[in-house]
Design a protein around this motif. Structure first.
Motif, PDB file in Angstrom:
ATOM      1  N   ASN A 171       0.817  -1.221   0.000  1.00  0.00           N
ATOM      2  CA  ASN A 171       0.000   0.000   0.000  1.00  0.00           C
ATOM      3  C   ASN A 171       0.850   1.268   0.000  1.00  0.00           C
ATOM      4  OD1 ASN A 171      -2.424  -1.492   0.039  1.00  0.00           O
ATOM      5  ND2 ASN A 171      -2.324  -1.673   2.286  1.00  0.00           N
ATOM      6  N   TYR A 172       1.939   1.247  -0.748  1.00  0.00           N
ATOM      7  CA  TYR A 172       2.788   2.430  -0.893  1.00  0.00           C
ATOM      8  C   TYR A 172       2.945   2.753  -2.374  1.00  0.00           C
ATOM      9  CZ  TYR A 172       4.341   2.736   3.977  1.00  0.00           C
ATOM     10  OH  TYR A 172       4.396   2.913   5.339  1.00  0.00           O
ATOM     11  N   SER A 204       2.725   7.151   1.323  1.00  0.00           N
ATOM     12  CA  SER A 204       1.426   6.603   1.716  1.00  0.00           C
ATOM     13  C   SER A 204       0.652   7.681   2.466  1.00  0.00           C
ATOM     14  CB  SER A 204       1.609   5.362   2.599  1.00  0.00           C
ATOM     15  OG  SER A 204       0.355   4.858   3.030  1.00  0.00           O
ATOM     16  N   ALA A 241      -0.727   5.261   7.616  1.00  0.00           N
ATOM     17  CA  ALA A 241      -0.303   3.924   8.027  1.00  0.00           C
ATOM     18  C   ALA A 241      -0.129   3.936   9.532  1.00  0.00           C
ATOM     19  CB  ALA A 241       1.002   3.526   7.332  1.00  0.00           C
TER      20      ALA A 241
END
Length: 508
Positions: free
Chosen positions: A83-84, A101, A104
Motif C-alpha cells: 500500500n505504498y 502513503s 499507516a
C-alpha cells in the motif's frame, strides 16, 4: 598462373584474418564465454527499511539506490511494499526512490532488491568534472583554525593528490587543537570528511563524498564513506580515515553527497539493513539475460537469437563443415579411399541417433543385403533408374523389417535405423557395386571400410560438446576452415599412403 596463385593467397589471408578478428572480438571485447560451463558472479543487494509510522501523518520515505551507471549491469531491480506508492528520480548522478502513503500505523517494512553482475556491462563514461569550487565561509576561531591547518599543508604538498593526502593525515590527528575545534567533538568518518571538505574548499579543490558497499557475502553491512576529487584529468579516491588512495575493485558506489541514506517524513525509529549475497550463473545464460535487459546486440545477431527449435537444427548443421574437413584430410593428406566426400558425413549424422556401434552394424547389414540384391539385378540387365528404384524399395523394406524385429526383441537402439538416409544407402550400394565390378571385391571392401572409418571419425569429432558449443557460439571460425580448405585445394604433394607404397623409391 602467378596471378591465380596470388589471388588465392590473398583470399585465404582475408578469410583467415576475418575469422580470427571476428572470433577475437567476440571473446575479448564482447566477453562471450569460450566454454559452456563457465560461470560468473551474480550479486544480490537487499535493503530493508523499517520504521514506526506516526498516526494520522502522511508517510514519505526517500531512499538512495545505486545509480546503475557503473561497471555493473542490472539483471533485476524490484521495490516491495504494501500500500505504498513508488517513484524513482535521478538527480546529480544519484537515484532516489520515494515510498509514499497517505496513512499507516504500526511498524512498517519496505524492501529494495538489486541483482547485478559485472560481466557484459557496457563501458561507462567517466563522471563529469565538478564545477569550480567556492570556499565555505568561516568566521572567528574556525577561520583561524582552518588557516593554521592549510598553511603547513600547502608547504608539504606538491599537487592536488598530495594536498588531499596531507589534509587527511592532519585531520585524523585528533590531538591537534585546531582539528579538535573544527571537529566540534565529533570523531566519526562523516565528521572528519566534513572537516576535510571545509579545508579543501578554502584551497578551491573539489571534493565529493562517495558512499559505497562491499561486494562480499555479508549478513549486515553499513555504507562505507570514501572521498573523491578531480585533479584535472581523472577522479582520485581517498579513504577519509586511513588515507588509503584508490578505491578497491569490490566497492559499489551507492550514492554521493553528504545527505543520509534514508530521509523519513511521517515516521520515527527508522533503520536500514543492507545484505549482500553472491551466487553464480552460467556465463552464456547470463549473456542472454543481460542482452534481454538492455539495448544491446551482444547476442541478438548470433545464432542464439534464433528460436530454440531452429537452434537445435543449426547445432547439427554447423558441424557439417567439421565433418567435411575430416574427410578432406583423410582423402587428400592420408589417401584413404571413401565413397565421395559427403556420403561419410551424412552417415556420420545418422550415427548421432544410432550411436557408433549400432550404426556400423546396421550400415554393414543393410549394405551387404543391398549388394546381394544389386548383384542379382545385374543378371536381369535392367537400366540404371529402374535398378536404383528397386534397390531403394528394398532398402526401405529392410529398414522396416529391422525396426519391427528389434522392437519385438526390445532393442530400442536399432529402431533408430529409420534415421539412416535411405537415398544415400541406395547410392552407396550402387557405387560399391560399380567399384566391385570395375576394380574387384577387395578394392570395394577397402572403399566401404574407408567410408565407415571416415564416418566414425567425423561423427566422433562432430559430437564433441565443447567443439559444438565453440563453433555454434563463434561461427566465424568456419571462415578459418574455408581458408584451410582452399589451401588444401592446391596441395599436389604425396599422400601418406602413397609414401608408404613408394617407400623404397623415396629412399633411393
Amino acid at each position: 598462373m602467378h596471378s591465380i596463385n596470388l589471388h588465392l593467397k590473398i583470399l585465404i589471408a582475408v578469410l583467415v584474418s576475418l575469422g580470427v578478428l571476428i572470433t577475437g572480438y567476440q571473446i575479448y571485447l564482447l566477453d562471450i564465454p569460450v566454454t559452456e560451463d563457465e560461470t560468473d558472479d551474480i550479486w544480490s543487494l537487499d535493503a530493508k527499511v523499517e520504521f514506526r509510522a506516526t498516526p494520522g501523518t502522511p508517510i514519505k520515505a526517500q531512499f538512495y539506490i545505486p545509480p546503475l551507471n557503473q561497471d555493473y549491469v542490472s539483471l533485476n531491480e524490484s521495490f516491495i511494499s504494501n500500500n505504498y506508492g513508488v517513484s524513482v528520480n535521478s538527480q546529480n548522478g544519484n537515484r532516489r526512490v520515494t515510498w509514499s502513503s497517505r496513512r499507516a500505523s504500526g511498524t512498517q517494512t519496505l524492501y529494495y532488491r538489486l541483482v547485478l553482475t559485472q560481466r557484459y556491462s557496457e563501458e561507462q563514461l567517466a563522471a563529469a568534472p565538478p564545477p569550480p569550487r567556492q570556499p565555505i565561509p568561516l568566521e572567528g576561531p574556525e577561520q583561524i583554525a582552518a588557516d593554521a591547518l592549510i598553511n603547513p599543508i600547502r608547504q608539504h604538498s606538491a599537487d592536488i593528490e598530495t594536498f588531499i593526502s596531507e589534509t587527511i593525515r592532519r585531520v585524523n590527528d585528533i590531538t591537534d587543537d585546531n582539528v579538535k575545534l573544527l571537529l566540534n567533538g565529533g570523531t566519526s568518518a562523516m565528521d572528519k570528511a566534513r572537516v576535510i571538505d571545509l579545508l579543501l574548499s578554502n584551497a578551491r579543490i573539489p571534493l565529493e563524498m562517495v558512499h559505497t558497499i562491499r561486494l562480499e557475502n555479508t549478513e549486515a553491512q553499513s555504507p562505507e564513506l570514501w572521498l573523491r576529487s578531480y585533479n584535472g584529468e581523472r577522479w582520485l579516491y581517498f579513504h577519509p580515515e586511513t588515507g588509503q588512495q584508490g578505491m578497491p575493485d569490490n566497492r559499489l558506489v551507492w550514492w554521493t553527497g553528504p545527505e543520509p541514506l534514508l530521509a523519513m517524513e511521517g515516521g520515527r525509529q527508522s533503520s536500514v539493513s543492507l545484505t549482500v549475497t553472491n551466487s553464480e550463473m552460467n556465463a552464456l545464460r547470463l549473456a542472454k539475460l543481460t542482452t534481454e535487459n538492455r539495448a544491446s546486440a551482444l547476442l541478438d545477431y548470433s545464432l542464439y537469437g534464433l528460436p530454440l527449435q531452429a537452434q537445435r537444427v543449426y547445432q547439427v548443421m554447423i558441424m557439417i563443415p567439421i565433418g567435411v574437413l575430416v574427410i578432406l584430410i583423410l582423402r587428400n593428406l592420408i589417401g584413404m579411399q571413401t565413397l565421395g566426400t559427403f556420403t561419410p558425413v551424412l552417415i556420420a549424422l545418422a550415427f548421432r541417433e544410432t550411436e557408433v556401434g549400432w550404426g556400423i552394424a546396421l550400415f554393414t547389414l543393410i549394405t551387404a543385403l543391398g549388394l546381394s540384391l544389386r548383384s542379382y539385378l545385374e543378371h536381369l540387365k535392367l537400366q540404371m533408374l529402374p535398378r536404383l528404384s528397386v534397390v531403394l524399395t528394398f532398402v526401405v523394406l529392410v529398414i522396416a523389417a529391422i525396426s519391427l524385429f528389434s522392437h519385438k526383441l526390445g532393442m530400442e537402439k536399432a529402431l533408430a535405423v529409420s534415421l539412416f538416409p535411405m537415398v544415400i544407402l541406395t547410392m552407396t550400394i550402387e557405387r560399391l557395386s560399380i567399384t566391385w565390378e570395375e576394380r574387384g571385391g577387395i578394392q570395394s571392401l577397402k572403399t566401404a571400410l574407408g567410408t565407415l572409418i571416415a564416418a566414425t571419425l567425423a561423427h566422433l569429432l562432430m559430437t564433441i560438446p565443447e567443439l559444438t558449443y565453440f563453433v555454434f557460439t563463434f561461427p566465424a571460425v568456419l571462415l578459418i576452415l574455408v581458408g584451410f580448405m582452399l589451401a588444401m585445394g592446391r596441395y599436389r604433394g604425396y599422400r601418406l599412403t602413397e609414401l608408404m607404397r613408394f617407400k623404397a623409391l623415396t629412399k633411393g
